[in-house]
Design an enzyme around this catalytic site. Structure first.
Site, short mmCIF file in Angstrom:
data_model
loop_
_atom_site.label_atom_id
_atom_site.label_comp_id
_atom_site.label_asym_id
_atom_site.label_seq_id
_atom_site.Cartn_x
_atom_site.Cartn_y
_atom_site.Cartn_z
N ARG A 180 -19.02 -7.72 -1.27
CA ARG A 180 -18.27 -7.39 -0.06
C ARG A 180 -17.82 -5.94 -0.17
NH1 ARG A 180 -12.12 -8.74 1.23
NH2 ARG A 180 -12.12 -8.08 3.40
N ASP A 227 0.85 -1.20 0.00
CA ASP A 227 0.00 0.00 0.00
C ASP A 227 0.89 1.24 0.00
OD1 ASP A 227 -2.23 -1.56 0.12
OD2 ASP A 227 -2.45 -1.41 2.31
#
Ligand SMILES: *[C@@H]1O[C@H](CO)[C@@H](O)[C@H](O)[C@H]1NC(C)=O
Ligand SMILES: *[C@@H]1O[C@H](CO)[C@@H](O)[C@H](O)[C@H]1NC(C)=O
Ligand SMILES: *[C@@H]1O[C@H](CO)[C@@H](O)[C@H](O)[C@H]1NC(C)=O
Ligand SMILES: *[C@@H]1O[C@H](CO)[C@@H](O)[C@H](O)[C@H]1NC(C)=O
Ligand SMILES: *[C@@H]1O[C@H](CO)[C@@H](O)[C@H](O)[C@H]1NC(C)=O
Length: 720
Positions: free
Chosen positions: A711, A651
């Site tokens: 989701r 990330d």
């Protein structure tokens, strides 16, 4: 001395003679009261504190005017005229209280060396032109006041002997003319209490009179003449100042005892054994502007500890935006109430008219014992509040509520000369609950209980919510004050607070999400997981993988509302590498997502991270401090036929916060996150829980495939 002080502390004023004076046989107090007003009850209580013998005149009569008082006194005196020793005190009682007992009164009367002593005024009333005729005085007030006088029965008899005036003429003018006649003045032997040793008329002297607290009792002190008057009278416009002083004098609230009157005259609800025997209450609910947390308001309303079959609802809503909240509530609960009237925005009655109509529902129904008015921005924390207010047994009572950590509240302690807000000396102490009790005040709003009997009598006039140019709340209080009904605010409990309505925008689907700055307490209650506090204490932080921490953050409501908000916005990214929304326009590891800034939620989201995530970060990664800066925070949607998973990646963050927004097994199957270096997966993410992990280097990770359903996760790349 020491013993005396102890005893006076032990007694309450509720017990007759608690303030020490024994009954004086040769003293009688006469007063006229055609109505038993709140002020009259206050007077009576103060008289009982000192064991005064009081005879009330005119109780069976209608009120016609001040002359009536002279007529009634004249008649009453017939039976006492032969009693050589009898001393009579004649006084107002609607706006007056005793501050001391008969021993002091009689002593001061004797010291005046006259047979009759009148209270004194700063102005000659009703005829100013009589002023030059008054004897000059070296010190003190020069003019006669008829609000209080004391004298021998035989001399008072002479004073009123010539009365043949009409009921609606001036008593003060009558007495003044006698006093201004030198012959009569000497004959009847009249003097004035120039220096307020006995009588304090407050009108014109508000600036000179202060409260004096001493040994568990309270007096008024006249600083101009350095005297402690025995009888305090809020004549004319000084009535409100009297109400302020009456919150203390003679023994209502003291530093030593706190509130002495709070448990007097309570109405117990214990006697009502079955739900359908409870007093009937009309509850008026008012929605006048866009207001946050309206669903929560209705939740609290339906949780009120009071039999719903004894509640009639009157709901006035001016806001189309809140239509859905009202309807949802009515759908679920309408049938449980005795009756429901709903006036929606399409009927568009003005605010004052709506409040008049709500109040009238109670007024018109002889069964209605109480009218409970509440505005939708009021947050009452205690479900038994309605019972608590009923039990206090006041004509009008408001639970004190204020803005959190602010002095802004639903009452005013005083009124400016032009009728607007003024701060009383005790205002801050009352709002902050440094002084606890029940307080007679000139203005209340937002939430209050009114007795039905008062609505049908003193407040029977329909249009209470209009008065000149005043807004409906001020008009109501203005009218109530005029009728001599007391408005009492209680701060005996921390009843709750008032929401801030500033900057509340209705442009989103779930607007309360944006309230983190304006109404943080309510925001927390609605959106932050109830067990978050445990996590904050370090008691509920799990570590499913090395240096990965997991803790409860959001309520179900927060998760649902964020998902709905995003779906409502609907502009999901295409999931390609080209991305106009980010710097450089290129995304290495694209997801199907919506950025927080697309729904104008980045400031709020940053505060959320700063207030709720950063403390956990600092706990788990000691020595690292964060301002929770981010470039990217977004909600990701995973679906089998859209984007089911995400390839291994780092990330662009120092640490990442990843919040599961829905439930595995219920809303979707599969999903989760795998940290490749540790071969460690989180396959059963919990809705509302946040995963926190380092972004780079060690925590190379992938999104596991969602195999069924949809989701949602909220991801933040913190400190990029
Ligand atoms: C009242 O009578 C006393 C004597 O009893 C006298 O000293 C006083 O001056 C009289 N007062 C008036 C106002 O006449
Ligand atoms: C409630 O208040 C009213 C008016 O002050 C009073 O008459 C009544 O006795 C009180 N009720 C009780 C139970 O004390
Ligand atoms: C609610 O009020 C009642 C009555 O005053 C009190 O006994 C109770 O402790 C209060 N409950 C809470 C949660 O404050
Ligand atoms: C909070 O934690 C307790 C045990 O620590 C648990 O029993 C309870 O269900 C949790 N509450 C919620 C809303 O998850
Ligand atoms: C990773 O863990 C899974 C199950 O936990 C196991 O089946 C697999 O062999 C592991 N892979 C490696 C490379 O250790």
């Amino acid at each position: 001395m020491f013993l005396g002080l102890l005893i006076s502390l032990l007694l309450t004023c509720g017990a007759p003679g608690a303030l020490g004076s024994s009954t004086a046989d040769n003293l009688l107090v006469l007063t006229v009261a055609t109505e038993e007003t709140d002020g009259f009850r206050r007077f009576q209580r103060s008289a009982q504190c000192f064991n005064y013998k009081v005879k009330v005149l005119g109780q069976e009569e209608e009120w016609h005017g001040d002359g009536q008082k002279v007529r009634l006194l004249k008649t009453a005196l017939e039976q006492y005229v032969d009693n050589e020793d009898l001393i009579i005190l004649f006084t107002e009682s609607y706006d007056a209280v005793f501050a001391s007992g008969s021993a002091e009164l009689l002593k001061k009367f004797k010291q005046a060396k006259s047979k009759v002593v009148f209270s004194a005024e700063t102005l000659a009333y009703p005829e100013r032109r009589l002023e030059p005729k008054y004897p000059t005085v070296i010190e003190g007030k020069r003019f006669l006041g008829s609000g209080g006088f004391i004298g021998y029965a035989s001399h008072l008899h002479k004073l009123v002997a010539d009365w043949d005036g009409a009921d609606d003429t001036s008593d003060q003018l009558y007495y003044s003319k006698i006093f201004l006649d030198p012959v009569k003045r000497e004959q009847i032997n009249i003097t004035l209490d120039h220096r307020c040793r006995i009588f304090q008329n407050l009108h014109g002297s508000e600036g000179d009179v202060v409260l004096k607290f001493e040994n568990g009792r309270v007096r008024a002190r006249n600083m101009a003449y350095d005297t402690l008057p025995v009888l305090i009278n809020g004549n004319g416009p000084s009535r409100l100042f009297m109400n302020y002083m009456g919150n203390y004098i003679p023994r209502v609230w003291t530093f030593e005892t706190g509130c002495v009157v709070c448990d007097e005259g309570l109405r117990s609800l214990q006697e009502f054994k079955t739900d359908d025997s409870f007093p009937l209450v009309v509850v008026g609910v008012f929605i006048e502007q866009p207001t946050p947390f309206v669903s929560e308001f209705f939740k609290r309303l339906s949780n009120l500890q009071y039999p719903k079959q004894r509640i009639q609802l009157y709901i006035a809503n001016h806001e189309p935006h809140h239509q859905k909240h009202v309807e949802r509530f009515l759908q679920a609960h309408r049938s449980e109430y005795s009756d429901v009237r709903y006036v929606g925005p399409e009927e568009a009655v003005n605010f004052g008219e709506a409040r008049n109509a709500g109040m009238d529902v109670c007024r018109q129904n002889p069964q209605c014992e109480y009218y409970f008015s509440i505005d939708v921005q009021v947050v009452l924390k205690n479900a038994s509040v309605l019972r608590t207010l009923i039990e206090q047994n006041k004509s009008i009572i408001a639970p004190m509520v204020s803005r959190i950590q602010d002095l802004w509240s639903n009452f005013w302690g005083a009124l400016s000369s032009d009728g607007f807000y003024a701060r009383s000396e005790d205002y801050i102490d009352i709002v902050q609950r440094q002084r606890i009790g029940i307080w007679n005040v000139p203005y209340i709003s937002n939430v209050y209980l009114v007795k039905g009997s008062v609505l049908r009598k003193a407040l029977s006039q329909y249009d209470l919510f209009h008065s000149g140019n005043l807004d409906p709340d001020m008009a109501f209080c203005d009218n109530v004050r005029r009728k001599g009904v007391f408005m009492v605010v209680t701060n005996r409990e921390p009843f709750g607070h008032i929401l801030s309505l500033e900057n509340y925008k209705t442009s989103h689907l779930h607007n309360d999400l944006w309230q983190i700055f304006q109404n943080i307490e309510d925001w927390k209650e609605k959106f932050i997981h109830p067990n978050y506090t445990l996590a904050r204490k370090g008691k509920l932080i799990e570590s499913p993988c090395p240096d990965v921490y997991w803790f409860p953050l959001f309520t179900e409501t927060a998760c649902d509302d964020i998902v709905e908000e995003m779906e409502n916005f609907g502009q999901w990214s295409g999931g390609g590498n080209k991305d106009e929304r980010i710097q450089g326009g290129y995304e290495n590891v694209p997801t199907i997502d919506i950025h927080m800034n697309q729904i104008n939620y980045e400031k709020e989201w940053q505060k959320l991270l700063l207030d709720f995530a950063a403390p956990i970060t600092e706990k788990m990664f000691p020595g690292y401090y964060t301002q929770a800066q981010f470039d990217l925070a977004f909600v990701v949607r995973y679906k089998p036929d859209e984007q089911p998973s995400l390839v291994p990646h780092h990330d662009a963050s120092t640490f990442t916060i990843n919040i599961a927004l829905n439930s595995v097994g219920q809303d979707y199957e599969g999903g989760g996150c795998r940290f490749i270096r540790y071969n460690c997966s989180i396959t059963a993410p919990r809705k509302g829980w946040a995963l926190m992990h380092p972004g780079r280097l060690t925590h190379y990770h992938e999104g596991l495939p969602t195999t069924k359903g949809t989701r949602y996760i909220a991801v933040s790349f913190v400190d990029p």
